[in-house]
Design a protein around this motif. Structure first.
Motif, short mmCIF file in Angstrom:
data_model
loop_
_atom_site.label_atom_id
_atom_site.label_comp_id
_atom_site.label_asym_id
_atom_site.label_seq_id
_atom_site.Cartn_x
_atom_site.Cartn_y
_atom_site.Cartn_z
N TYR A 135 65.26 15.61 91.41
CA TYR A 135 64.72 15.04 90.18
C TYR A 135 63.80 16.01 89.45
O TYR A 135 63.79 16.08 88.23
CB TYR A 135 64.02 13.71 90.47
N GLU A 169 72.62 8.62 85.59
CA GLU A 169 72.26 9.87 84.90
C GLU A 169 73.49 10.75 84.74
O GLU A 169 73.40 11.98 84.77
CB GLU A 169 71.18 10.63 85.69
N ASP A 202 75.16 11.99 82.49
CA ASP A 202 75.15 13.09 81.53
C ASP A 202 74.70 14.40 82.13
O ASP A 202 75.04 15.46 81.63
CB ASP A 202 74.21 12.75 80.36
N ALA A 203 73.89 14.31 83.19
CA ALA A 203 73.35 15.53 83.78
C ALA A 203 74.32 16.18 84.75
O ALA A 203 74.03 17.24 85.30
CB ALA A 203 72.03 15.23 84.47
N SER A 232 60.46 9.31 80.11
CA SER A 232 61.11 9.36 81.41
C SER A 232 61.27 10.80 81.87
O SER A 232 61.45 11.70 81.05
CB SER A 232 62.47 8.66 81.33
N ILE A 254 63.66 12.30 83.29
CA ILE A 254 64.95 12.91 82.97
C ILE A 254 65.37 12.62 81.54
O ILE A 254 65.81 13.49 80.82
CB ILE A 254 66.01 12.45 83.98
N GLY A 255 65.18 11.38 81.11
CA GLY A 255 65.62 11.00 79.77
C GLY A 255 64.76 11.58 78.65
O GLY A 255 65.19 11.67 77.51
N ARG A 260 59.51 8.41 88.22
CA ARG A 260 60.11 9.14 87.10
C ARG A 260 59.59 8.65 85.75
O ARG A 260 60.33 8.52 84.80
CB ARG A 260 61.63 9.04 87.19
#
Lengths: 427, 348
Positions: A88, A114, A116-117, B83, B85-86, B304
């Motif tokens: 992460y 997730e 898209d990653a 976030s 990641i976002g 996160r």
């Protein structure tokens, strides 16, 4: 105003020369880096990050010998929790991940969220390679396959026949199996055992046993529309049973994977544990030199699948095509059979399940138990695939902490449950 | 001979600086008119006035990039739903701060941080002061002893945590086994709140006491020796000399040490995290030794949620400033109290 002496000039000239040489040297290094895969060394270098044991060491050497143009190196960490943090952090940073990352099965729903990653690994040629539940767990809502399944985790019971004998219990695999058909039987046998052998617990950890029990619950933490529901009767029953067992002395009260837990294998810390295929390698490693381990063809409550991992390719990878090619190769049935032989990671590939190399395999450390046949039977006995949503892994961590608070005496079960509920609210 | 020297100098200058091609004895500005010399005057004035700022600017420019920018950026992140990641989501105003302040773990972590800080910084500075006083006396092999106290500081924190982790192990740790030999029950180092704070503070003290002692020692060596001679003639003993001369004389350094160890102590992270044996590593099963920075990490990397992590980081920043101010005034006062014994005529 220059007051330079010849000596000063010489010093200056030396410094300048050194600076020029240094900058040339740096430029040369920079050139090497930027020229990855260029004319000087045409091979593509990719990395694969795994946790715990995957049994890939020999397979990677085999690949590297056969494919001089794609050289693979492996990075290993101890536990999935460490790997998850690294994953992460570097996903957020946008760089630093390996070309292939191993993902623990329970965390796969969070990875799919997730998508898209990660690179879409869909490949029609691979249709039907994996068991249905394994393929489904790696496929997102848009039908893209994000991960390639490695192993599956059908569970049997590992037990210490020498300690069983000491307690006056049967030691034969089939007789042992007969006394563990349900969780009630398993715990009742345990109570009998701890009375006879004080100082040794029945199972390795509350957390591990919890995972084994949760993997037989249809909706342990989340309903099928991903709403979090931790106050369901099934989960409360698991919690009540396990916390009651702590007082009965059935648990070592240790955190699974902690140093004390590892040490307890050598100190007659416990007599049984829930063993998915991949755990066999962990047990024989930690209990190296301890005689008496065996593996029974039984699992309380029928069958259960614990873990089994996936390989994914992050979008950050500079060589996604080569990474995909390697991931497809190493998760092919032939390779997974070898990983099974190396560390007991039971294949999730349909073809591998019927291969004689799997079915005929025995394990010397476990008193030559026919582990291939036992795990196949255990896989066939699995009737429930629990629903695991994107928060499953996070909630599981909070649940394990809740059990640990009762284990270590910080809280009574009711207090700890309240804390668990408030932890889940924070997610 | 003078002629010879001049020629050599010229040659050297020429070879060193190819731009300076004119004959060495001809000043470049000789033909300048009046306006130009006024210009030079002005340049000179500016040079005197502004050059010092230019010389110290690299620090401040660097600070702007690696200190100020993250500080402001964190403040921006803390008012968004952000976030890990976002990335950036909706603007939420002070909601993250309200969430953090309403989180029971925030207050628990704040108390833990303060408790570990008091248990570490207090003894640390007192022991460092005493140790520096001892090292300041005429010891045989002074350098050996002085380097010796610095040794723990050279050891990596991770290694310290591993060593102390096995000393403070709940089940198979050395301390608990030793307690067992003399018939005492083991201490639950990882589950009892106060015991875990003591264990972590021990790690911190072991690492930092020597470092602080050396800083204090450097200050002590600058205290004029005649003060001690005069005090000795007046009949002051070693202890009285230490409290009445040494400590008041090094007050600014004590304040410096107090403030740096406040900042370090309140940001403690590596020691408690590596001390933790639970899988989540949030500071014990019930956050018995979770600190503020560990909470920042928990919010940011486990949950996160960078918004709440940033809000926590800012609250920690405010707390550090408050406590540093309190410490500043306390240590000034402590110095002033100690200075009561100081006769006026010694004042420099």
């Amino acid at each position: 105003v220059y007051r330079s002496t010849p000596r000063a000039t010489r010093t200056w000239a030396l410094t300048a020369t050194a600076a020029v040489l240094l900058s040339l040297g740096l430029a040369a290094c920079g050139g090497d880096d930027g020229d990855d895969g260029g004319s000087a060394d045409s091979s593509v270098k990719i990395t694969i990050a795994t946790f715990n044991e995957f049994g890939y060491e020999d397979l990677i050497s085999e690949w590297n010998d056969a494919n001089p143009d794609i050289q693979v190196t492996q990075k290993k960490v101890g536990t999935w929790d460490d790997a998850k943090e690294n994953l992460y952090t570097k996903l957020a940073a946008g760089s630093g991940l390996s070309d292939i990352e191993a993902i623990e099965g329970d965390a796969m729903p969070a990875i799919l969220a997730e998508s898209d990653a990660f690179v879409d690994l869909t490949d029609t040629e691979l249709d039907g390679r994996w068991l249905d539940f394994k393929a489904a767990a790696a496929t997102n809502a848009d039908g893209q396959m994000i991960g390639y399944g490695t192993d599956a985790g059908p569970e049997g019971i590992c037990y210490r026949s020498d300690l069983f004998e000491k307690a006056g219990l049967p030691t034969d695999r089939d007789e042992v199996a007969a006394r563990m058909g349900t969780w009630d039987d398993y715990f009742a046998t345990g109570e009998e055992f701890v009375k006879k052998v004080p100082g040794t617990a029945w199972y390795d950890s509350t957390g591990g046993t919890a995972q084994a029990m949760l993997n037989q619950v249809e909706n342990p933490f989340e309903q099928s529309d991903n709403t979090i529901d931790v106050e369901n009767a099934d989960l409360q029953a698991v919690y009540a049973t396990l916390t009651a067992n702590i007082d009965k002395g059935l648990s070592t009260k240790l955190t699974q994977w902690s140093d004390d837990w590892t040490a307890s294998f050598q100190k007659d810390g416990f007599a049984t544990m829930a063993c998915p295929g991949w755990m066999l390698g962990v047990v024989s490693g930690n209990a190296d030199g301890v005689a008496g381990w065996d593996f029974a063809n039984v699992f309380p409550g029928g069958g259960g699948n614990w873990g089994g991992s996936f390989l994914v390719v992050p979008q950050q990878s500079e060589h996604p095509d080569e990474a995909k090619e390697f991931a497809a190769w190493i998760t092919a049935p032939e390779q997974q059979v070898k990983a099974f032989q190396a560390i007991g990671a039971f294949p999730s590939q349909v073809e591998a399940l019927t291969s004689p190399e799997v079915l005929d395999m025995t394990n010397e450390f476990f008193n030559n138990a026919p582990v291939g046949q036992i795990l196949s039977d255990r896989a066939a006995a699995i009737t429930v695939q629990p629903y695991k949503g994107p928060k499953y892994s996070d909630i599981l961590q909070a649940f394990q902490a809740a059990l640990l608070r009762v284990d270590d005496g910080t809280n009574d079960p009711a207090e700890s449950w309240e804390t668990f509920l408030s932890d889940v609210d924070q997610l | 001979v003078p002629q010879d020297v001049e020629v050599k100098t010229g040659d050297a200058a020429q070879s060193a600086s190819p731009v300076h091609t004119g004959p060495p004895d001809v000043p470049v500005v000789r033909h300048s008119a009046r306006p130009s010399s006024r210009w030079r005057e002005r340049l000179n004035r500016w040079d005197v006035r502004f050059s010092p700022y230019a010389y110290i600017s690299p620090f401040f420019l660097l600070f702007l990039v690696i200190g100020m920018f993250p500080l402001i950026y964190t403040a921006v992140v803390s008012v968004y739903d952000w976030s890990l990641i976002g990335g950036r989501g909706e603007f939420v105003g002070l909601q993250n701060y309200r969430d953090v302040l309403g989180n029971p773990y925030f207050w628990k972590s704040a108390v833990n941080t303060l408790s570990i800080f008091v248990l570490s910084s207090g003894p640390q500075i007192l022991i460092a002061l005493g140790l520096a006083g001892l090292l300041d006396t005429a010891l045989r092999g002074a350098t050996f002893w002085r380097m010796g106290v610095l040794l723990p500081f050279v050891v990596a924190p991770a290694a310290v945590a591993i060593i102390f982790g096995s000393l403070f192990g709940d089940r198979y740790g050395l301390f608990n086994e030793a307690l067992g030999w003399i018939g005492l029950p083991g201490v639950p180092w990882h589950t009892d709140r106060l015991a875990s704070h003591i264990a972590i503070a021990t790690m911190v003290n072991w690492r930092w006491t020597g470092y602080n002692a050396l800083i204090l020692l450097a200050a002590m060596q600058a205290v004029p020796r005649e003060l001690y001679d005069a005090a000795a003639i007046d009949g002051a003993g070693r202890y009285r000399q230490f409290t009445s001369i040494t400590v008041p004389s090094i007050r600014p350094t004590v304040i410096f040490v107090v403030i740096t160890s406040t900042i370090g102590g309140l940001q403690i992270f590596a020691e408690p995290r590596l001390f933790d044996t639970t899988l989540a590593q949030n500071g014990g099963s019930d956050r018995q030794f979770s600190t503020m920075t560990m909470l920042v990490y928990d919010f940011g990397w486990h949950l996160r949620d960078l918004g709440r992590a940033s809000a926590t980081a800012w609250l920690l920043f405010v707390l550090i400033i408050l406590i540093a101010l309190v410490n500043y005034f306390l240590s000034r006062r402590f110095g002033a109290l100690a200075g009561i014994h100081r006769p006026r005529r010694w004042k420099r």
